[in-house]
Design a protein around this motif. Structure first.
Motif, PDB file in Angstrom:
ATOM      1  N   LYS A  47      47.427  37.271  47.283  1.00  0.00           N
ATOM      2  CA  LYS A  47      48.315  37.772  48.465  1.00  0.00           C
ATOM      3  C   LYS A  47      48.437  39.225  48.633  1.00  0.00           C
ATOM      4  N   ILE A  48      48.253  40.049  47.673  1.00  0.00           N
ATOM      5  CA  ILE A  48      48.414  41.352  47.912  1.00  0.00           C
ATOM      6  C   ILE A  48      47.022  41.923  48.606  1.00  0.00           C
ATOM      7  N   TRP A  49      46.129  41.059  48.395  1.00  0.00           N
ATOM      8  CA  TRP A  49      44.805  41.609  49.107  1.00  0.00           C
ATOM      9  C   TRP A  49      44.872  41.265  50.317  1.00  0.00           C
ATOM     10  N   ILE A  50      45.432  39.937  50.940  1.00  0.00           N
ATOM     11  CA  ILE A  50      45.707  39.684  52.187  1.00  0.00           C
ATOM     12  C   ILE A  50      46.557  40.554  53.075  1.00  0.00           C
ATOM     13  N   THR A  51      47.591  41.124  52.370  1.00  0.00           N
ATOM     14  CA  THR A  51      48.406  42.174  53.182  1.00  0.00           C
ATOM     15  C   THR A  51      47.756  43.385  53.259  1.00  0.00           C
ATOM     16  N   LEU A  52      46.886  43.804  52.534  1.00  0.00           N
ATOM     17  CA  LEU A  52      46.221  45.011  52.363  1.00  0.00           C
ATOM     18  C   LEU A  52      45.261  45.001  53.521  1.00  0.00           C
ATOM     19  N   VAL A  53      44.342  43.879  53.544  1.00  0.00           N
ATOM     20  CA  VAL A  53      43.468  43.663  54.692  1.00  0.00           C
ATOM     21  C   VAL A  53      44.097  43.652  55.961  1.00  0.00           C
ATOM     22  N   ARG A  54      45.119  43.181  55.889  1.00  0.00           N
ATOM     23  CA  ARG A  54      45.973  43.078  57.454  1.00  0.00           C
ATOM     24  C   ARG A  54      46.368  44.557  57.785  1.00  0.00           C
ATOM     25  N   GLN A  55      46.634  45.600  56.832  1.00  0.00           N
ATOM     26  CA  GLN A  55      46.882  46.645  57.111  1.00  0.00           C
ATOM     27  C   GLN A  55      45.859  47.424  57.289  1.00  0.00           C
ATOM     28  N   GLY A  56      44.468  47.113  57.191  1.00  0.00           N
ATOM     29  CA  GLY A  56      43.245  47.699  57.438  1.00  0.00           C
ATOM     30  C   GLY A  56      42.628  48.241  56.354  1.00  0.00           C
ATOM     31  N   TRP A  57      42.908  47.941  55.279  1.00  0.00           N
ATOM     32  CA  TRP A  57      42.012  48.271  53.983  1.00  0.00           C
ATOM     33  C   TRP A  57      40.620  47.282  53.814  1.00  0.00           C
ATOM     34  N   ARG A  58      39.732  47.976  53.369  1.00  0.00           N
ATOM     35  CA  ARG A  58      38.552  47.249  53.335  1.00  0.00           C
ATOM     36  C   ARG A  58      38.258  47.299  51.666  1.00  0.00           C
ATOM     37  N   VAL A  59      38.629  46.290  51.088  1.00  0.00           N
ATOM     38  CA  VAL A  59      38.460  46.292  49.654  1.00  0.00           C
ATOM     39  C   VAL A  59      38.309  44.618  49.125  1.00  0.00           C
ATOM     40  N   SER A  60      37.726  44.273  48.138  1.00  0.00           N
ATOM     41  CA  SER A  60      37.470  43.105  47.649  1.00  0.00           C
ATOM     42  C   SER A  60      38.943  42.813  46.720  1.00  0.00           C
ATOM     43  N   VAL A  61      38.959  41.259  46.821  1.00  0.00           N
ATOM     44  CA  VAL A  61      40.123  40.897  46.101  1.00  0.00           C
ATOM     45  C   VAL A  61      39.764  41.129  44.529  1.00  0.00           C
ATOM     46  N   ASN A  62      38.732  41.042  44.147  1.00  0.00           N
ATOM     47  CA  ASN A  62      38.502  41.181  42.643  1.00  0.00           C
ATOM     48  C   ASN A  62      38.622  42.937  42.154  1.00  0.00           C
ATOM     49  N   THR A  63      38.562  43.567  43.062  1.00  0.00           N
ATOM     50  CA  THR A  63      39.136  45.111  42.886  1.00  0.00           C
ATOM     51  C   THR A  63      40.659  45.123  43.000  1.00  0.00           C
ATOM     52  N   ILE A  64      41.428  44.470  43.870  1.00  0.00           N
ATOM     53  CA  ILE A  64      42.764  44.408  43.414  1.00  0.00           C
ATOM     54  C   ILE A  64      43.097  43.586  42.362  1.00  0.00           C
ATOM     55  N   ALA A  65      42.449  42.527  42.116  1.00  0.00           N
ATOM     56  CA  ALA A  65      42.808  41.983  40.549  1.00  0.00           C
ATOM     57  C   ALA A  65      42.566  43.042  39.426  1.00  0.00           C
ATOM     58  N   LYS A  66      41.410  43.478  39.354  1.00  0.00           N
ATOM     59  CA  LYS A  66      41.227  44.576  38.589  1.00  0.00           C
ATOM     60  C   LYS A  66      42.198  45.708  38.130  1.00  0.00           C
ATOM     61  N   LEU A  67      42.594  46.084  39.671  1.00  0.00           N
ATOM     62  CA  LEU A  67      43.529  47.500  39.724  1.00  0.00           C
ATOM     63  C   LEU A  67      44.866  46.815  38.976  1.00  0.00           C
ATOM     64  N   MET A  68      45.376  45.648  39.375  1.00  0.00           N
ATOM     65  CA  MET A  68      46.677  44.969  38.993  1.00  0.00           C
ATOM     66  C   MET A  68      46.571  44.746  37.433  1.00  0.00           C
ATOM     67  N   ALA A  69      45.334  44.486  36.893  1.00  0.00           N
ATOM     68  CA  ALA A  69      45.200  44.349  35.396  1.00  0.00           C
ATOM     69  C   ALA A  69      45.347  45.604  34.510  1.00  0.00           C
ATOM     70  N   GLU A  70      44.755  46.755  35.363  1.00  0.00           N
ATOM     71  CA  GLU A  70      44.895  48.041  34.662  1.00  0.00           C
ATOM     72  C   GLU A  70      46.179  48.648  34.846  1.00  0.00           C
ATOM     73  N   LEU A  71      46.951  48.274  35.740  1.00  0.00           N
ATOM     74  CA  LEU A  71      48.379  48.600  35.867  1.00  0.00           C
ATOM     75  C   LEU A  71      49.310  47.911  35.287  1.00  0.00           C
ATOM     76  N   GLY A  72      48.933  46.816  34.850  1.00  0.00           N
ATOM     77  CA  GLY A  72      49.875  45.838  34.119  1.00  0.00           C
ATOM     78  C   GLY A  72      50.645  45.097  35.177  1.00  0.00           C
ATOM     79  N   LEU A  73      50.298  44.913  36.238  1.00  0.00           N
ATOM     80  CA  LEU A  73      51.253  44.202  37.299  1.00  0.00           C
ATOM     81  C   LEU A  73      51.072  42.609  37.216  1.00  0.00           C
TER      82      LEU A  73
END
Length: 115
Positions: A47-73
């Motif tokens: 869901k965070i990936w969907i919102t960021l893509v709608r805002q104009g970000w070009r990023v993979s859902v796996n990158t978001i998942a990895k980043l969230m894991a690193e941040l402990g979210l």
């Protein structure tokens, strides 16, 4: 030729300006944490990936998942609100159960029409 010490190399790296990749990663980190906070901690990486893509970000859902894991979210699981089961209650009086008609006449020795 002068040999470089490890401390000198580290100092040279620390004094450099951040790269474009590091700047983008920091901006992405801020965007992910902001969206996670907006959702009240309920949105996961898809869901965070969907919102960021709608805002104009070009990023993979796996990158978001990895980043969230690193941040402990970690998205918390919110159960859906409880609903009354209409098959279990009669229309007139809440709390009374409807008769179970499918079990009537069941049991050993009961002859049914299809037996």
């Amino acid at each position: 030729m002068e040999r470089l010490r490890r401390e000198d190399v580290q100092l040279r790296r620390d004094n450099k300006a951040p790269t474009r990749r590091e700047v983008r990663r920091q901006q992405l980190t801020e965007a992910v944490t902001e969206e996670f906070a907006k959702s009240g901690g309920t949105y996961g990486s898809p869901k965070i990936w969907i919102t960021l893509v709608r805002q104009g970000w070009r990023v993979s859902v796996n990158t978001i998942a990895k980043l969230m894991a690193e941040l402990g979210l970690i998205a918390r699981n919110v159960p859906p609100p409880a609903r009354a089961d209409p098959a279990r209650e009669t229309a007139g009086e809440p709390g009374l159960r409807a008769p179970r008609l499918h079990r009537r006449g069941a049991g050993p020795g009961v002859v049914r029409g299809h037996d």
